[in-house]
Design an enzyme around this catalytic site. Structure first.
Site, short mmCIF file in Angstrom:
data_model
loop_
_atom_site.label_atom_id
_atom_site.label_comp_id
_atom_site.label_asym_id
_atom_site.label_seq_id
_atom_site.Cartn_x
_atom_site.Cartn_y
_atom_site.Cartn_z
CE LYS A 208 -2.09 1.15 3.81
NZ LYS A 208 -3.03 1.17 4.96
CB SER A 209 3.90 2.18 1.91
OG SER A 209 3.35 2.04 3.19
NE ARG B 213 6.49 6.58 0.55
CZ ARG B 213 5.74 6.36 1.62
NH1 ARG B 213 4.64 5.60 1.52
NH2 ARG B 213 6.06 6.88 2.80
NE ARG C 276 -4.79 9.00 11.43
CZ ARG C 276 -4.52 8.01 10.58
NH1 ARG C 276 -5.51 7.47 9.85
NH2 ARG C 276 -3.31 7.55 10.44
CD GLN D 103 1.49 8.35 6.04
OE1 GLN D 103 0.51 9.05 6.28
NE2 GLN D 103 1.40 7.03 5.96
CB SER E 64 8.63 6.30 10.44
OG SER E 64 7.86 6.04 11.58
CG ASP F 94 1.96 0.69 9.87
OD1 ASP F 94 1.49 1.40 10.78
OD2 ASP F 94 1.96 1.02 8.68
#
Length: 537
Positions: A41-42, A46, A157, A206, A232, A348
């Protein structure tokens, strides 16, 4: 009484009950499976954004499409004027969770209607929200603005750090609700402000990845200065590597100074790696069930994904992690050792690691968790609430991280006699908090402990829901409706201590409790102890 996995196996996700009972593996149930998860998914998100902004056409193969987060991103890019064509990938005559995506880019400027506001509802998709907030500055001068919004949880968030960075670059960004949180309205124009931003530690990497992906399309490019070790960092290195692979010049290194000049970006071809986060559930299942799993196409030595390092965590807990050429293999041992894990670069998988720790002999400490507070739910609080239902001790503590700033960690202490895995173990209902990673991680416990019930299994909407291929035969995304009902498959078994484990190939598994762990239960709990041929349940 809640329905079992077997009972809901043939139901599509929109017909799932509010609760599902996870049934443990059969006696002596071990498995040796090859699993090819859907695309990352990441990496998919992107690559989608970069392709959408590039000039010309790009082709993404192995890209994840059958997941809520990916679908939200694709819908938003189409709303911004990107043409996207999707060709599902087929296994054994059935579509998988992956697709080949053809993206016709906008050459650096979104094609939004003159004077009109474009509203993007991004649900609870954090990656899409952060990336598209930054990319909204690339709207044409005649546009009426782009509003980035989401569901109730997304409105909780934080996004202030990204908005402040965009404002420092000259963007006009306004909060439409609570200050510091979506929804935000981004107006056209960047002005002539210097194209440089500085970041210390952030609540999400992110924010920085979003600016890196937008940087080649900004007049003057962008310089990113790191004043502290970044959050991260593995995800930032992933973004940097993706840009470089597709012809974008990036000077400097993550953690120092990155300079991304303004430059043309041409269409490109990309193959998306299998999802390392999704693979973690199968790797953990092997670790706690003394079984073996191979993940082809995902090397923990060369992958761009930080979560591919989860195999090394399991190695420290006593599993055997064997590097293969372009693959990862885990073999669980008879005993899981209490361990010390540093997960600041792969948060995660923290919930999965905590579940593995529940079956260890002795306490385990899991560090680098502060970002879990602002995920789909407060995952630290959720772990404490749910794991203590098993008699597991979960202690939360603060400490000083490698960057000299406060971080959070947990110590997971199993009961002195281990988790009660007897047939009469009291029923436990696990809440999922509308968070697919909580649902998936907690469902792992049901492989070992009887009487585990998962509340709201539909919370896995953020995960994939595609079909599963076993031994060349495809079964439905929600369970076990075989494409060829009369086809039989053969498995060889030996006596318990020395038997040849069942070897099957599982392609594009749906990462939901119903299909993911029904596969494991079917492979293990249903197989007899002598060679035979069986049909799927």
């Amino acid at each position: 009484m809640p329905m079992s996995l077997r009972e809901i196996a043939r139901l599509p996700p929109d017909q799932w009950p509010g609760q599902v009972r996870v049934e443990p593996l059969g006696v002596g149930g071990v498995f040796d499976i090859t699993v090819r998860p859907p695309g990352s998914k990441s990496l998919t998100n992107r690559a989608l954004l970069l392709a959408a902004l590039a000039k010309g056409s790009s082709t993404l193969t192995g890209a994840l499409v059958d997941a809520d987060d990916a679908q939200v991103m694709i819908a938003a890019l189409r709303s911004l004027g990107t043409q996207i064509e999707i060709t599902p990938e087929i296994e054994a005559g059935q579509p998988t969770a992956n697709a080949t995506i053809r993206v016709h880019g906008v050459a650096g400027t979104w094609k939004t209607p003159p004077g009109a506001t474009t509203r993007l509802d991004l649900h609870n998709a954090g990656t899409a929200t952060r990336f598209l907030t930054a990319a909204a500055v690339l709207q044409p001068d005649h546009a009426g603005g782009i509003v980035i919004d989401g569901n109730a949880r997304m409105r909780e968030r934080p996004i202030r750090e990204l908005v402040d960075a965009l404002t420092s670059l000259g963007a006009q960004v306004a909060y439409e609700g609570a200050s510091g949180f979506p929804p935000v309205r981004v107006l056209p124009g960047l002005g002539q402000n210097p194209r440089a931003v500085s970041f210390g530690r952030t609540s999400s990497s992110q924010f920085i990845s979003a600016l890196m992906l937008v940087a080649p399309f900004l007049q003057g490019g962008l310089q990113i200065n790191f004043t502290a070790p970044p959050t991260s960092a593995s995800y930032l290195r992933m973004t940097r590597q993706l840009l470089a692979q597709h012809g974008v010049r990036v000077d400097g290194q993550v953690g120092g100074t990155l300079v991304i000049p303004h430059q043309p970006v041409a269409g490109f071809d990309a193959r998306i790696e299998p999802d390392a986060s999704g693979a973690s559930y199968f790797l953990a299942a092997a670790a706690i069930c003394q079984s073996r799993v191979v993940i082809p196409g995902l090397s923990n030595l060369t992958s761009m994904q930080g979560d591919a390092g989860f195999a090394q965590c399991l190695l420290r807990a006593g599993a055997e992690a064997v590097p293969l050429d372009g693959a990862t293999r885990i073999r669980g041992s008879a005993s899981i050792a209490g361990s010390a894990w540093e997960l600041h670069e792969m948060p995660d998988v923290a919930m999965t690691a905590a579940v593995v720790a529940c079956f260890a002999h002795g306490p385990s400490t899991i560090r680098g968790l502060r970002t879990l507070r602002v995920k789909e739910t407060d995952r630290i609080a959720a772990l404490v609430a749910e794991l203590t239902k098993l008699g597991v001790g979960v202690q939360v503590f603060s400490y000083t991280g490698p960057d000299g700033k406060p971080d959070e960690a947990i110590t997971v202490t199993p009961p002195s006699n281990g988790i009660d895995c007897s047939p009469n173990a009291p029923a436990v209902l696990f809440e999922t908090y509308d968070d697919h990673r909580m649902a998936m991680s907690l469902a792992l416990i049901g492989l070992r402990r009887p009487n585990v019930v998962i509340d709201n299994p539909a919370s896995t909407g953020g995960a994939t829901t595609g079909g599963v291929t076993i031994g060349g035969e495809t079964i439905g995304g929600a369970g076990f409706q075989p494409a060829h009902p009369h086809q039989q498959r053969h498995f060889t078994t030996e006596p318990q201590r020395h038997r040849e484990r069942q070897v099957l190939k599982v392609c594009h598994p749906s990462t939901t409790p119903a299909s993911l762990f029904s596969v494991a239960r079917w492979l293990c709990g249903e197989l007899p102890s002598s060679p035979t041929s069986i049909t799927p349940p």
